[in-house]
Each structure stands twice: as C-alpha cells, then as structure tokens.
Design an enzyme around this catalytic site. Structure first.
Site, PDB file in Angstrom:
ATOM      1  N   GLY A   1       0.820  -1.210   0.000  1.00 48.50           N
ATOM      2  CA  GLY A   1       0.000   0.000   0.000  1.00 48.50           C
ATOM      3  C   GLY A   1       0.857   1.265   0.000  1.00 48.50           C
ATOM      4  O   GLY A   1       0.667   2.163  -0.833  1.00 48.50           O
TER       5      GLY A   1
ATOM      6  N   ILE B   1       8.325  -9.222  -2.676  1.00 45.65           N
ATOM      7  CA  ILE B   1       8.128 -10.643  -3.005  1.00 45.65           C
ATOM      8  C   ILE B   1       6.985 -10.790  -4.007  1.00 45.65           C
ATOM      9  O   ILE B   1       6.876 -11.788  -4.705  1.00 45.65           O
ATOM     10  CB  ILE B   1       7.884 -11.456  -1.711  1.00 45.65           C
ATOM     11  CG1 ILE B   1       8.152 -12.936  -1.915  1.00 45.65           C
ATOM     12  CG2 ILE B   1       6.478 -11.208  -1.160  1.00 45.65           C
ATOM     13  CD1 ILE B   1       8.215 -13.727  -0.610  1.00 45.65           C
TER      14      ILE B   1
ATOM     15  N   LEU C   1      12.813 -11.124   1.077  1.00 41.63           N
ATOM     16  CA  LEU C   1      13.777 -10.468   1.966  1.00 41.63           C
ATOM     17  C   LEU C   1      14.526 -11.467   2.845  1.00 41.63           C
ATOM     18  O   LEU C   1      15.610 -11.176   3.344  1.00 41.63           O
ATOM     19  CB  LEU C   1      13.055  -9.457   2.866  1.00 41.63           C
ATOM     20  CG  LEU C   1      12.555  -8.172   2.188  1.00 41.63           C
ATOM     21  CD1 LEU C   1      11.608  -7.421   3.115  1.00 41.63           C
ATOM     22  CD2 LEU C   1      13.727  -7.280   1.785  1.00 41.63           C
TER      23      LEU C   1
ATOM     24  N   PHE D   1      10.504  -0.777   3.728  1.00 41.43           N
ATOM     25  CA  PHE D   1       9.059  -0.857   4.003  1.00 41.43           C
ATOM     26  C   PHE D   1       8.520  -2.273   3.808  1.00 41.43           C
ATOM     27  O   PHE D   1       7.331  -2.523   4.026  1.00 41.43           O
ATOM     28  CB  PHE D   1       8.292   0.120   3.087  1.00 41.43           C
ATOM     29  CG  PHE D   1       8.312   1.536   3.597  1.00 41.43           C
ATOM     30  CD1 PHE D   1       9.484   2.269   3.621  1.00 41.43           C
ATOM     31  CD2 PHE D   1       7.156   2.124   4.063  1.00 41.43           C
ATOM     32  CE1 PHE D   1       9.505   3.571   4.114  1.00 41.43           C
ATOM     33  CE2 PHE D   1       7.150   3.427   4.564  1.00 41.43           C
ATOM     34  CZ  PHE D   1       8.333   4.158   4.577  1.00 41.43           C
ATOM     35  N   GLY D   2       9.351  -3.203   3.392  1.00 41.81           N
ATOM     36  CA  GLY D   2       8.873  -4.553   3.095  1.00 41.81           C
ATOM     37  C   GLY D   2       8.693  -5.381   4.352  1.00 41.81           C
ATOM     38  O   GLY D   2       9.371  -5.165   5.366  1.00 41.81           O
TER      39      GLY D   2
ATOM     40  N   TYR E   1       4.066  -8.887  15.827  1.00 45.46           N
ATOM     41  CA  TYR E   1       4.377  -7.863  14.815  1.00 45.46           C
ATOM     42  C   TYR E   1       5.103  -6.684  15.469  1.00 45.46           C
ATOM     43  O   TYR E   1       6.166  -6.242  14.991  1.00 45.46           O
ATOM     44  CB  TYR E   1       3.075  -7.425  14.144  1.00 45.46           C
ATOM     45  CG  TYR E   1       3.177  -6.179  13.303  1.00 45.46           C
ATOM     46  CD1 TYR E   1       3.896  -6.169  12.122  1.00 45.46           C
ATOM     47  CD2 TYR E   1       2.530  -5.004  13.701  1.00 45.46           C
ATOM     48  CE1 TYR E   1       3.984  -5.011  11.345  1.00 45.46           C
ATOM     49  CE2 TYR E   1       2.599  -3.863  12.937  1.00 45.46           C
ATOM     50  CZ  TYR E   1       3.332  -3.863  11.762  1.00 45.46           C
ATOM     51  OH  TYR E   1       3.409  -2.723  10.999  1.00 45.46           O
TER      52      TYR E   1
ATOM     53  N   SER F   1      -1.263   5.079   8.090  1.00 50.09           N
ATOM     54  CA  SER F   1      -1.089   5.829   6.842  1.00 50.09           C
ATOM     55  C   SER F   1      -1.930   5.203   5.744  1.00 50.09           C
ATOM     56  O   SER F   1      -1.540   4.199   5.120  1.00 50.09           O
ATOM     57  CB  SER F   1       0.394   5.886   6.468  1.00 50.09           C
ATOM     58  OG  SER F   1       0.612   6.908   5.527  1.00 50.09           O
TER      59      SER F   1
ATOM     60  N   ARG G   1     -10.238   5.417  16.028  1.00 49.83           N
ATOM     61  CA  ARG G   1      -8.862   5.441  16.554  1.00 49.83           C
ATOM     62  C   ARG G   1      -7.919   6.169  15.590  1.00 49.83           C
ATOM     63  O   ARG G   1      -7.016   6.889  16.007  1.00 49.83           O
ATOM     64  CB  ARG G   1      -8.385   3.999  16.779  1.00 49.83           C
ATOM     65  CG  ARG G   1      -6.905   3.863  17.079  1.00 49.83           C
ATOM     66  CD  ARG G   1      -6.521   2.396  17.277  1.00 49.83           C
ATOM     67  NE  ARG G   1      -5.083   2.234  17.431  1.00 49.83           N
ATOM     68  CZ  ARG G   1      -4.231   2.082  16.425  1.00 49.83           C
ATOM     69  NH1 ARG G   1      -4.669   2.064  15.168  1.00 49.83           N
ATOM     70  NH2 ARG G   1      -2.940   1.946  16.650  1.00 49.83           N
TER      71      ARG G   1
HETATM   72  P1  NAI Z   1       1.712  -3.788   2.950  1.00 55.75           P
HETATM   73  O1  NAI Z   1       1.409  -5.073   3.629  1.00 55.75           O
HETATM   74  O2  NAI Z   1       0.700  -3.244   2.016  1.00 55.75           O
HETATM   75  O3  NAI Z   1       3.101  -3.901   2.181  1.00 55.75           O
HETATM   76  C1  NAI Z   1       4.173  -4.687   2.649  1.00 55.75           C
HETATM   77  C2  NAI Z   1       4.857  -5.302   1.441  1.00 55.75           C
HETATM   78  O4  NAI Z   1       5.917  -6.139   1.908  1.00 55.75           O
HETATM   79  C3  NAI Z   1       3.917  -6.199   0.604  1.00 55.75           C
HETATM   80  O5  NAI Z   1       3.872  -5.744  -0.733  1.00 55.75           O
HETATM   81  C4  NAI Z   1       4.522  -7.577   0.725  1.00 55.75           C
HETATM   82  O6  NAI Z   1       4.401  -8.352  -0.464  1.00 55.75           O
HETATM   83  C5  NAI Z   1       5.957  -7.286   1.057  1.00 55.75           C
HETATM   84  N1  NAI Z   1       6.568  -8.412   1.745  1.00 55.75           N
HETATM   85  C6  NAI Z   1       6.053  -9.171   2.750  1.00 55.75           C
HETATM   86  N2  NAI Z   1       6.886 -10.172   3.051  1.00 55.75           N
HETATM   87  C7  NAI Z   1       7.951 -10.054   2.240  1.00 55.75           C
HETATM   88  C8  NAI Z   1       9.136 -10.808   2.070  1.00 55.75           C
HETATM   89  N3  NAI Z   1       9.410 -11.896   2.819  1.00 55.75           N
HETATM   90  N4  NAI Z   1      10.016 -10.390   1.145  1.00 55.75           N
HETATM   91  C9  NAI Z   1       9.774  -9.312   0.380  1.00 55.75           C
HETATM   92  N5  NAI Z   1       8.668  -8.556   0.481  1.00 55.75           N
HETATM   93  C10 NAI Z   1       7.759  -8.928   1.409  1.00 55.75           C
HETATM   94  O7  NAI Z   1       2.008  -2.740   4.118  1.00 55.75           O
HETATM   95  P2  NAI Z   1       2.045  -1.151   4.036  1.00 55.75           P
HETATM   96  O8  NAI Z   1       0.818  -0.635   4.656  1.00 55.75           O
HETATM   97  O9  NAI Z   1       2.439  -0.695   2.706  1.00 55.75           O
HETATM   98  O10 NAI Z   1       3.228  -0.846   5.068  1.00 55.75           O
HETATM   99  C11 NAI Z   1       4.566  -0.748   4.641  1.00 55.75           C
HETATM  100  C12 NAI Z   1       5.489  -0.823   5.849  1.00 55.75           C
HETATM  101  O11 NAI Z   1       5.126   0.207   6.769  1.00 55.75           O
HETATM  102  C13 NAI Z   1       5.396  -2.145   6.603  1.00 55.75           C
HETATM  103  O12 NAI Z   1       6.691  -2.480   7.068  1.00 55.75           O
HETATM  104  C14 NAI Z   1       4.501  -1.832   7.772  1.00 55.75           C
HETATM  105  O13 NAI Z   1       4.800  -2.656   8.893  1.00 55.75           O
HETATM  106  C15 NAI Z   1       4.839  -0.363   8.028  1.00 55.75           C
HETATM  107  N6  NAI Z   1       3.728   0.340   8.640  1.00 55.75           N
HETATM  108  C16 NAI Z   1       2.629   0.704   7.885  1.00 55.75           C
HETATM  109  C17 NAI Z   1       1.583   1.379   8.482  1.00 55.75           C
HETATM  110  C18 NAI Z   1       0.421   1.881   7.696  1.00 55.75           C
HETATM  111  O14 NAI Z   1      -0.411   2.568   8.289  1.00 55.75           O
HETATM  112  N7  NAI Z   1       0.300   1.612   6.399  1.00 55.75           N
HETATM  113  C19 NAI Z   1       1.581   1.655   9.932  1.00 55.75           C
HETATM  114  C20 NAI Z   1       2.780   1.213  10.617  1.00 55.75           C
HETATM  115  C21 NAI Z   1       3.804   0.579   9.982  1.00 55.75           C
HETATM  116  C1  15L Z   2       0.390  -0.899  11.421  1.00 51.44           C
HETATM  117  O1  15L Z   2       1.498  -1.116  11.891  1.00 51.44           O
HETATM  118  C2  15L Z   2      -0.085  -1.600  10.211  1.00 51.44           C
HETATM  119  O2  15L Z   2       0.952  -1.840   9.304  1.00 51.44           O
HETATM  120  C3  15L Z   2      -1.207  -0.892   9.505  1.00 51.44           C
HETATM  121  O3  15L Z   2      -1.816  -1.796   8.595  1.00 51.44           O
HETATM  122  C4  15L Z   2      -2.232  -0.357  10.487  1.00 51.44           C
HETATM  123  O4  15L Z   2      -2.872  -1.422  11.115  1.00 51.44           O
HETATM  124  C5  15L Z   2      -1.559   0.542  11.502  1.00 51.44           C
HETATM  125  O5  15L Z   2      -0.463  -0.121  12.123  1.00 51.44           O
HETATM  126  C6  15L Z   2      -2.499   1.044  12.589  1.00 51.44           C
HETATM  127  O6  15L Z   2      -2.170   0.925  13.775  1.00 51.44           O
HETATM  128  O7  15L Z   2      -3.532   1.600  12.224  1.00 51.44           O
END
Ligand code: NAI
Ligand code: 15L
Length: 273
Positions: A21, A42, A59, A78-79, A143, A173, A181
């Site tokens: 995302g 991936i 990764l 970010f992965g 997590y 985000s 929340r």
């Molecule tokens: P997402 O789940 O949409 O994207 C994560 C990506 O990592 C996916 O495209 C997935 O295919 C890839 N991935 C998972 N396992 C993998 C592996 N073994 N090797 C390579 N790639 C792999 O998550 P999003 O929302 O884009 O978040 C990005 C980062 O930001 C994550 O690390 C998440 O924990 C962190 N984050 C996001 C938040 C949000 O509100 N969107 C809140 C807090 C943290």
């Molecule tokens: C995170 O860490 C997650 O990646 C995201 O999907 C949301 O759940 C976010 O926290 C949140 O707390 O809203």
C-alpha cells in the site's frame, strides 16, 4: 523538488515493500530524489518505468538481498508483514528479512536506512499516555516485537558501524482514517512523504526514532526527540471528524481496544487464538 536527472541528490534509492500500500504511493513520490529507484518486493510490481529497476525477491533470502544492495546509496525499508501474524511468518519476513537488509547495508557501505517501524512497538501504552521516543517499547504482539527488533538492530549497526537509521513509528497511513482510533494515529501520504524527505536529507540523523503522525488533535506521541529532522506535519485528521459521529457503536471505556494505543491489535496475537 524540481530537479533534472543529473541534479538528483542520489544515484540509487532502494525501496523494499514496493508492491504494498505505501510502496505504491512512494514509488512515484521518491523519483525526484534519485536517478534510479530500485523497487523490490516478493509480490509482482508490474513493469519498470523510466528511472526504475525492479527486483522481485524474498527479503529472507540473504544472497538475494546482498545482490539487491549493490550500488545503493540509501534504503527505504518498508517490506515485510504489516499486521499481526504467526511468529514463524513474522520471523521470516520481518526478523530474518530486516537482519539481511542490515548485513547487506554493512557489506555494501550504505550510509543510511529509513526503517518503517510501527506504533505497535508501543501499543501497550494507554490512550491516556503521552509518550516520547525515549520511553521503553511496549509492543502489543509479535508484529510489534518484530518492529522493536528492527529498532534495536538498527541501533546496534549505528553504535558498532556508524550506519545511520531513522526508525519511523508509523501511525495509520491510509488515504483517510477508517476507524475512530485513526483520528489520533492518522498520517497523511503527504506528511509521510515529507517525513521521509526530512529523514533522507537531514545532514546527521545518527539513530533516530520518530513517530509518523499528522498534526491530529489529541495526539499520543511527542516528537521533540526527533526535532533535528525538521519535520512539520501539514495535515490533520480534524477534517475527517465528520466520518465518526458519536454513536453507540464506539467501544466503551473498559474495552481494551480503547484503553491501549494499539487498538484492535490488542485482540489479535497468539493469546486470543
Ligand atoms: P503492505 O502489507 O501493504 O506492504 C508490505 C509489502 O511487503 C507487501 O507488498 C509484501 O508483499 C511485502 N513483503 C512481505 N513479506 C515479504 C518478504 N518476505 N520479502 C519481500 N517482500 C515482502 O504494508 P504497508 O501498509 O504498505 O506498510 C509498509 C510498511 O510500513 C510495513 O513495514 C509496515 O509494517 C509499516 N507500517 C505501515 C503502516 C500503515 O499505516 N500503512 C503503519 C505502521 C507501519
Ligand atoms: C500498522 O502497523 C499496520 O501496518 C497498519 O496496517 C495499520 O494497522 C496501523 O499499524 C495502525 O495501527 O492503524
């Protein structure tokens, strides 16, 4: 920033999680910072556009990650798994994966990493608490623990090798807040981009932990320990208040998803299965 290719500050930025995302949003926005953006995930990322390189890999594959890091100046990591999951899955993507990133960063002499940490590293603080980055972590599940691991790992690589990291404990985000929340935890895409820009271009960051949050009313997080980044949020969740009018559906005050900052994550994880 409006720069021609030859004027761009970096030769190559690596973005992990490019199919996710946030990765999809950042893919376009970070192009102005580097001649080449190397995208990895991936999952499928589509075709490479101008100034893009695409490398699909896991990764957790150490050799693949080392190859990924060749010629990279800065990493936006970010992965990984982005919600609560079983430990084995988290261990593979987030713990082994993040370790592989730092080992490769060290071997390839990359100077700076921006690590997408999460508010779930501190999800067991109460919603009545106001915390800063010096307060101990209180993860709300496997997590969140993996994000604490990334924060500790990056601290070690800074202390031992001088590799700089900004850990961004991202709130929520998404295009708009989708729960009440998120009126507190919301981080707009524009503010995320600005916080990343500050993290990438600040002259010295050492090892910094910052909260990725917009200028929302009633924030739980104090960013004064990361003031040197120069980040000033421009957006606020206040414009979305109308999406969550007072109603009987809102969890009562004795609901753990209201008591603790981690919200719904408090209902996930091994103890509830
Ligand atoms: P997402 O789940 O949409 O994207 C994560 C990506 O990592 C996916 O495209 C997935 O295919 C890839 N991935 C998972 N396992 C993998 C592996 N073994 N090797 C390579 N790639 C792999 O998550 P999003 O929302 O884009 O978040 C990005 C980062 O930001 C994550 O690390 C998440 O924990 C962190 N984050 C996001 C938040 C949000 O509100 N969107 C809140 C807090 C943290
Ligand atoms: C995170 O860490 C997650 O990646 C995201 O999907 C949301 O759940 C976010 O926290 C949140 O707390 O809203």
């Amino acid at each position: 920033m409006n720069l021609t290719s030859s004027e761009k500050p970096f030769k190559r930025i690596l973005l992990t999680g490019a199919a996710g995302g946030l990765g999809k949003v950042l893919r376009e926005r970070i192009k102005v910072w580097a001649n080449i953006v190397r995208l990895t995930d991936i999952s499928d990322m589509g075709q490479a556009g101008e100034g893009e390189e695409i490398v699909q890999c896991d990764l957790a594959d150490k050799q693949a990650v080392l190859a990924l890091m060749q010629g990279v100046d800065v990493v936006l990591h970010f992965g990984g798994i982005s919600t609560e999951a079983n430990f084995e899955a988290i261990m593979h993507a987030n713990i082994q994966g993040t370790y592989n990133i730092y080992e490769a960063v060290h071997q390839c002499k990359v100077k700076r990493v921006i690590f997408a940490s999460s508010n779930h590293a501190v999800g067991y603080y109460r919603t009545t608490d106001y915390i800063d980055a010096d307060m101990p972590t209180r993860p709300d599940g496997m997590y969140g623990i993996s994000k604490c691991f990334g924060e500790s790992l990056s601290r070690y690589y800074y202390d031992r090798f001088g590799i700089e990291t900004v850990c961004i404990r991202i709130g929520s985000s998404f295009p708009v807040p989708t729960t009440r929340r998120m009126l507190t935890t919301y981080l707009s895409y524009d503010d995320l981009t600005e916080l990343l820009r500050c993290s990438v271009f600040a002259p010295r960051v050492g090892h910094t932990i910052t909260f990725g949050v917009s200028d929302n009313p009633g924030k739980w997080w104090d960013n004064k320990k990361a003031a040197h980044l120069g980040y000033k949020a421009k957006d606020s969740s206040a414009e979305f208040n109308h999406l969550f009018p007072d109603s009987g559906d809102y969890p009562p005050a004795d609901d753990i998803t209201t008591i603790y900052q981690g919200g719904g994550f408090l209902l996930t994880g091994p103890q509830y299965k």
